[in-house]
Write an enzyme that holds these catalytic residues in place. Structure first.
Site, short mmCIF file in Angstrom:
data_model
loop_
_atom_site.label_atom_id
_atom_site.label_comp_id
_atom_site.label_asym_id
_atom_site.label_seq_id
_atom_site.Cartn_x
_atom_site.Cartn_y
_atom_site.Cartn_z
N PHE A 63 -22.13 -39.29 -4.57
CA PHE A 63 -21.66 -38.91 -5.90
C PHE A 63 -22.54 -37.79 -6.46
O PHE A 63 -22.94 -37.80 -7.61
CB PHE A 63 -21.66 -40.13 -6.84
CG PHE A 63 -20.79 -39.96 -8.05
CD1 PHE A 63 -19.41 -39.92 -7.92
CD2 PHE A 63 -21.35 -39.85 -9.32
CE1 PHE A 63 -18.60 -39.76 -9.03
CE2 PHE A 63 -20.55 -39.69 -10.44
CZ PHE A 63 -19.17 -39.65 -10.30
N SER B 153 -23.10 -33.31 -6.16
CA SER B 153 -22.36 -32.13 -6.61
C SER B 153 -20.90 -32.17 -6.17
O SER B 153 -19.98 -32.05 -6.98
CB SER B 153 -23.04 -30.86 -6.08
OG SER B 153 -22.30 -29.71 -6.42
N GLN B 154 -20.65 -32.34 -4.87
CA GLN B 154 -19.27 -32.40 -4.38
C GLN B 154 -18.65 -33.77 -4.58
O GLN B 154 -17.47 -33.89 -4.92
CB GLN B 154 -19.22 -32.02 -2.90
CG GLN B 154 -19.48 -30.55 -2.61
CD GLN B 154 -18.33 -29.65 -3.07
OE1 GLN B 154 -17.19 -30.07 -3.16
NE2 GLN B 154 -18.66 -28.40 -3.35
N GLU C 5 -28.65 -34.09 6.51
CA GLU C 5 -29.72 -34.76 7.25
C GLU C 5 -29.64 -36.28 7.17
O GLU C 5 -30.31 -36.98 7.93
CB GLU C 5 -31.09 -34.28 6.75
CG GLU C 5 -31.44 -34.67 5.32
CD GLU C 5 -30.96 -33.67 4.29
OE1 GLU C 5 -31.47 -33.71 3.15
OE2 GLU C 5 -30.05 -32.86 4.60
N GLN D 10 -26.47 -37.95 7.08
CA GLN D 10 -25.15 -38.41 7.50
C GLN D 10 -25.17 -39.20 8.80
O GLN D 10 -24.50 -40.23 8.91
CB GLN D 10 -24.19 -37.22 7.63
CG GLN D 10 -23.77 -36.62 6.32
CD GLN D 10 -22.73 -35.53 6.49
OE1 GLN D 10 -22.14 -35.38 7.56
NE2 GLN D 10 -22.49 -34.77 5.44
N HIS E 222 -18.29 -30.29 5.34
CA HIS E 222 -19.09 -29.34 6.12
C HIS E 222 -19.14 -29.89 7.54
O HIS E 222 -19.30 -31.09 7.75
CB HIS E 222 -20.49 -29.22 5.53
CG HIS E 222 -21.39 -28.25 6.24
ND1 HIS E 222 -20.95 -27.07 6.81
CD2 HIS E 222 -22.73 -28.29 6.48
CE1 HIS E 222 -21.98 -26.42 7.34
NE2 HIS E 222 -23.06 -27.15 7.16
N SER F 37 -23.43 3.10 -13.05
CA SER F 37 -23.58 4.53 -13.37
C SER F 37 -23.58 5.36 -12.09
O SER F 37 -23.84 4.86 -10.99
CB SER F 37 -24.89 4.76 -14.12
OG SER F 37 -26.01 4.58 -13.25
#
Length: 337
Positions: free
Chosen positions: A24, A26-27, A83, A85, A107, A251
């Protein structure tokens, strides 16, 4: 490269399934809440004692220990740190995954590099939003979405791809576009981007510029504004309109200096030669093996570098200057639960 949108995805492939989101952070919070708001039967799997447990419950989500959440689910989305999982998979996920279920990721690192070897009876797919979790959530709430990558590693059921596409639709990604890819391509390009450009490359360029100005006698505050603070202004232009659009907006003096002095700062061919070595180490699995070993021995290199970089004068100067700008909102990243 095929891009899929909402009309290409059938939510029926995910609405009839029980989904467990592991983590639970960020993703994780974005996936779980977006799935819930899309009508998906979702639960969150967390470690007992996780600081995120109460946050997830306060958000109206059902929270269970990891093993229990997996046992209930037809689809398990693993949103834990890379690391962590493999160990969690071996100990709590694989023994409880129902036969014929689906294992999903945002991922491809652990699957591509063989840290996780899924059973043959499982569908294995990926939905990888190309943005941080807070943006995945906020864009969904606006009725929009963040683009995502989708890939299938294993299709035991024959419906892995439409299920992954339905999941992408449920988190809002299909509103913006979902690009089909492979676990290999997603993993290797993601790592390369982080190491060579977005994190490793950019931070070295910023630090070198800051140090060059300070060592030449310019005030650190001026150096910070010119080499750190204004990076966002240029990146936003590139993000919105590409390199050509950025150059149109700056510029003529800045544009001419870009063309004629850029190679002095970053020699193109030499930089590409070094970047090819970074890519080789990723493709060969050398980086993955090094990173797994680093975690097995307590992350000494990671911790030493965190301390070394945190002690650089750029941090103290930046902290003082940011405190003068109330329009800036610091975003504290939470540990994945």
């Amino acid at each position: 490269m095929k891009i899929y949108y909402e009309h290409d995805a059938d939510l029926g492939f995910i609405l009839g399934k029980k989904v467990a989101v592991l983590g639970f952070g960020s993703q994780g919070h974005a996936h779980a809440l977006n799935l819930k708001d899309s009508g998906v039967d979702v639960r969150v799997g967390l470690r007992k004692g996780s600081r995120s447990w109460e946050k997830a419950e306060a958000a109206g989500l059902r929270v269970l220990p990891v093993a229990e959440a997996v046992r209930e689910a037809d689809v398990v989305m693993v949103l834990l740190p890379d690391e962590k999982q493999a160990q969690v998979y071996r100990e709590e996920v694989e023994p409880n995954l129902k036969e014929g279920g689906a294992l999903a990721f945002a991922h491809g690192f652990n699957v591509h590099f063989g840290q996780i070897k899924p059973r043959k009876d499982l569908d294995v797919w990926m939905v990888a939003p190309k943005g941080p979790g807070h943006l995945v959530r906020s864009e969904y709430q606006k009725g929009s979405g963040v683009p995502a990558l989708v890939a299938v590693h294993q299709d035991a059921s024959g419906s892995a791809f439409p299920t992954a596409l339905a999941y992408a639709k449920a988190i809002g990604a299909a509103r913006a576009g979902v690009i089909a890819t492979t676990f290999k391509d997603e993993t290797e390009t993601d790592l390369f981007g982080e190491q060579a450009v977005l994190c490793g490359g950019l931070t070295r360029l910023i630090r070198a510029g800051f140090e060059t100005l300070v060592e030449a006698g310019y005030p650190p505050e001026m150096a910070y504004f010119e080499t750190v603070h204004e990076v966002k202004l240029i990146v936003d232009l590139i993000y919105e309109a590409g390199l050509k659009g950025m150059r149109y907006s700056i510029s003529n003096t800045a544009e001419y200096g870009d063309y004629t002095r850029g190679d002095l700062a970053v020699p193109l061919e030499e930089t590409k030669r070094r970047m090819r070595e970074i890519l080789r180490q990723i493709q060969s699995g050398e980086f993955a093996r090094e990173w797994m070993l680093e975690n097995q021995v307590g992350s000494p290199v990671l911790e030493a570098n965190r301390k070394r970089w945190a002690a650089h004068p750029i941090e103290e100067v930046g902290s003082r200057l940011r405190a003068m700008m109330p329009f800036l909102k610091a975003r504290v990243m939470e540990e994945v639960g």
